[in-house]
Design an enzyme around this catalytic site. Structure first.
Site, PDB file in Angstrom:
ATOM      1  N   CYS A 169      -9.659  -8.311   3.807  1.00  0.00           N
ATOM      2  CA  CYS A 169      -8.603  -9.304   4.089  1.00  0.00           C
ATOM      3  C   CYS A 169      -7.809  -8.894   5.329  1.00  0.00           C
ATOM      4  O   CYS A 169      -6.578  -9.023   5.360  1.00  0.00           O
ATOM      5  CB  CYS A 169      -7.667  -9.494   2.906  1.00  0.00           C
ATOM      6  SG  CYS A 169      -8.497  -9.995   1.422  1.00  0.00           S
TER       7      CYS A 169
ATOM      8  N   GLN B  70       0.807  -1.223   0.000  1.00  0.00           N
ATOM      9  CA  GLN B  70       0.000   0.000   0.000  1.00  0.00           C
ATOM     10  C   GLN B  70       0.837   1.269   0.000  1.00  0.00           C
ATOM     11  O   GLN B  70       0.293   2.363  -0.035  1.00  0.00           O
ATOM     12  CB  GLN B  70      -0.935   0.026   1.217  1.00  0.00           C
ATOM     13  CG  GLN B  70      -2.018  -1.026   1.189  1.00  0.00           C
ATOM     14  CD  GLN B  70      -3.007  -0.841   0.038  1.00  0.00           C
ATOM     15  OE1 GLN B  70      -3.080   0.232  -0.577  1.00  0.00           O
ATOM     16  NE2 GLN B  70      -3.747  -1.887  -0.281  1.00  0.00           N
TER      17      GLN B  70
ATOM     18  N   LYS C 272      -1.002  -2.594  -7.966  1.00  0.00           N
ATOM     19  CA  LYS C 272      -1.500  -1.511  -7.109  1.00  0.00           C
ATOM     20  C   LYS C 272      -0.723  -0.221  -7.357  1.00  0.00           C
ATOM     21  O   LYS C 272      -0.976   0.790  -6.711  1.00  0.00           O
ATOM     22  CB  LYS C 272      -1.366  -1.894  -5.632  1.00  0.00           C
ATOM     23  CG  LYS C 272      -2.331  -2.991  -5.174  1.00  0.00           C
ATOM     24  CD  LYS C 272      -2.114  -3.264  -3.709  1.00  0.00           C
ATOM     25  CE  LYS C 272      -2.625  -4.595  -3.270  1.00  0.00           C
ATOM     26  NZ  LYS C 272      -4.055  -4.647  -3.025  1.00  0.00           N
TER      27      LYS C 272
HETATM   28  N1  PMP Z   1      -0.578  -6.449   1.658  1.00  0.00           N
HETATM   29  C1  PMP Z   1      -1.431  -5.421   1.672  1.00  0.00           C
HETATM   30  C2  PMP Z   1      -1.295  -4.355   2.722  1.00  0.00           C
HETATM   31  C3  PMP Z   1      -2.436  -5.354   0.711  1.00  0.00           C
HETATM   32  O1  PMP Z   1      -3.294  -4.323   0.730  1.00  0.00           O
HETATM   33  C4  PMP Z   1      -2.521  -6.363  -0.271  1.00  0.00           C
HETATM   34  C5  PMP Z   1      -3.607  -6.335  -1.348  1.00  0.00           C
HETATM   35  N2  PMP Z   1      -4.853  -5.921  -0.929  1.00  0.00           N
HETATM   36  C6  PMP Z   1      -1.590  -7.404  -0.242  1.00  0.00           C
HETATM   37  C7  PMP Z   1      -0.630  -7.409   0.731  1.00  0.00           C
HETATM   38  C8  PMP Z   1      -1.615  -8.492  -1.241  1.00  0.00           C
HETATM   39  O2  PMP Z   1      -1.360  -8.025  -2.517  1.00  0.00           O
HETATM   40  P1  PMP Z   1      -1.606  -8.982  -3.779  1.00  0.00           P
HETATM   41  O3  PMP Z   1      -3.044  -9.373  -3.707  1.00  0.00           O
HETATM   42  O4  PMP Z   1      -1.291  -8.130  -4.948  1.00  0.00           O
HETATM   43  O5  PMP Z   1      -0.696 -10.134  -3.615  1.00  0.00           O
END
Ligand code: PMP
Length: 420
Positions: free
Chosen positions: A378, A214, A237
């Site tokens: 999540c 993030q 992201k």
């Molecule tokens: N860490 C954080 C703080 C996240 O916000 C996210 C995605 N929401 C992830 C890890 C995982 O990223 P990815 O789904 O691209 O593997």
């Protein structure tokens, strides 16, 4: 609230540097054209420069990398390694060999858990995470701790959502084997004092993993200055393509790691039968199989795009939008903002509205062309501690402006009136 003259000036300058016109989906697609896209903490849209780079990778460079001996394959290999070099500069690593391409931040963290921690953890050891971790930086540690009989320790939060380091008594103690922390929470938007944690951990020889999913798109970042051992993030992201991520592992740690995947490309010598095989040196050891060259090029183009705007400037822009959102949403009766005045602003505002489920809020907002996220994000351990099962979340990116924030506030207020 009327904007200050200073904010207006900055917004005008910003608008001439970047706008939705640079993002084809937001500019010209049927579903994106009139959309106030505020789900950027989940994933961000891609500027034309990134899409063009990926197109070029397929239309002019595409071929196997680290395998072919003909000019096209050599050019593709060179471009892939050039992307690694660009990303090295982007995160300030000492050597490009410290960067491993993965599929995502999730895979990067799992690689550290399975490829590094597995051989090191023993019963009674401790792995520390914080209460605000995304499941991607929680479950890999929960699993490896279960397997090894190690303890998963949680850094709890203060009342204003900051890491309560004073309460995490054994954090730097003799049983602590790894500290794994996000730089910015994907729910609260709070920024953690990573540099301070790294300095204290390093003094005790405890490695630190930073989840930069993030933060990497808008916080100035230099892994050497930060002092971390591992750093994980995804391209998608940060205006880059889907399906590619990165793990930075300090050279010393990289030497200690085992590959998660074995297969083509990472082999030095394959033994007969069950005889031991040996792996090549460097990051290629962790990149088994045919690699995502167009993804790597798009990833590097996204980093260039961010650099061209400047992370500090991006951060300022996002902070302004966040401040505006807090102000406008804060005026809606029944709203509860999960934000804290004592914590620096970032790019995320989570909230709930009395009597309306966050899913209903997101749906009503969606019908009004405002895309926000609702759910547990999540981050169930965090939401449980806040006594919530879901929040609504708006998160900002370079292409957002004040009109997106205003549309958000109007949509939420409309939902409030609708549900009475
Ligand atoms: N860490 C954080 C703080 C996240 O916000 C996210 C995605 N929401 C992830 C890890 C995982 O990223 P990815 O789904 O691209 O593997």
């Amino acid at each position: 609230m009327p904007a200050t003259l200073h904010d207006m000036n900055l917004a005008t300058q910003w608008h001439s540097a970047v706008s939705k016109h640079d993002f084809p989906l937001l500019h010209s697609s049927a579903l994106g054209r009139n959309l106030h896209y505020l789900d950027n903490a989940a994933t961000s849209h891609k500027p034309k420069a990134v899409i063009d780079t990926i197109n070029t990778a397929y239309s002019e460079l595409y071929s196997p990398i680290h395998r072919g001996l003909y000019p096209l394959a050599e050019a593709a290999t060179e471009a892939y390694e050039q992307a690694r070099l660009s990303l090295q500069a982007f995160i300030g690593a000492s050597a490009a060999d410290e960067l491993i391409f993965t599929r995502s931040a999730t895979e990067s963290i799992n690689l550290v858990a399975q490829g590094w921690a597995r051989d090191r953890l023993q019963a009674g050891d401790q792995v520390w995470v914080s209460r605000m971790e995304h499941h991607a930086n929680y479950l890999p540690w929960q699993r490896i701790c279960q397997e090894k009989g190690a303890e998963l320790k949680i850094i709890e939060l203060t009342a204003d959502g900051q890491l309560d380091l004073a309460r995490a008594e054994d954090l730097y103690g003799p049983r602590s084997r790894l500290i794994a922390l996000c730089q910015i929470s994907n729910v609260l938007g709070n920024e953690n004092p990573i540099q301070q944690v790294c300095a204290n951990a390093q003094a005790q020889g405890i490695p630190v993993l930073v989840d930069a999913a993030q933060s990497v798109s808008h916080l100035p970042l230099n892994v050497v200055e930060l002092g971390c051992d591992f750093l994980a993030f995804s391209a998608h992201k940060m205006y880059g393509p889907n399906g590619i991520g990165l793990l930075y592992a300090r050279a010393e740690r990289l030497q200690e790691m085992q590959p998660l995947l074995v297969g083509g490309g990472m082999v030095d010598e394959v033994g007969e039968g069950i005889a031991a095989s040996s792996w090549i040196d460097g990051p290629g050891r962790f990149e088994a199989g045919s690699q995502n060259m167009p993804g790597a090029l798009g990833f590097a183009a996204a980093a260039d795009f961010i650099e061209s705007l400047g992370r500090e400037r991006i951060h300022q822009h996002l902070q302004q939008l966040t401040r505006h959102a807090r102000t406008l949403l804060g005026q809606i009766p029944g709203i509860r903002l999960l934000t804290y005045d004592s914590v620096p602003l970032s790019s995320i505002v989570s909230f709930t509205l009395d009597g309306v489920h966050p899913h209903d809020l997101a749906q009503v907002a969606g019908e009004r062309q405002v895309a926000i996220r609702a759910g547990h994000h999540c981050a169930q351990p965090l939401l449980r501690s806040l006594d919530l099962d879901a929040t609504a979340r708006a998160s900002f990116a370079v292409y957002n402006d004040r009109s997106d924030v205003e549309a958000l506030a109007e949509a939420i207020d409309y939902a409030r009136r609708l549900f009475g």
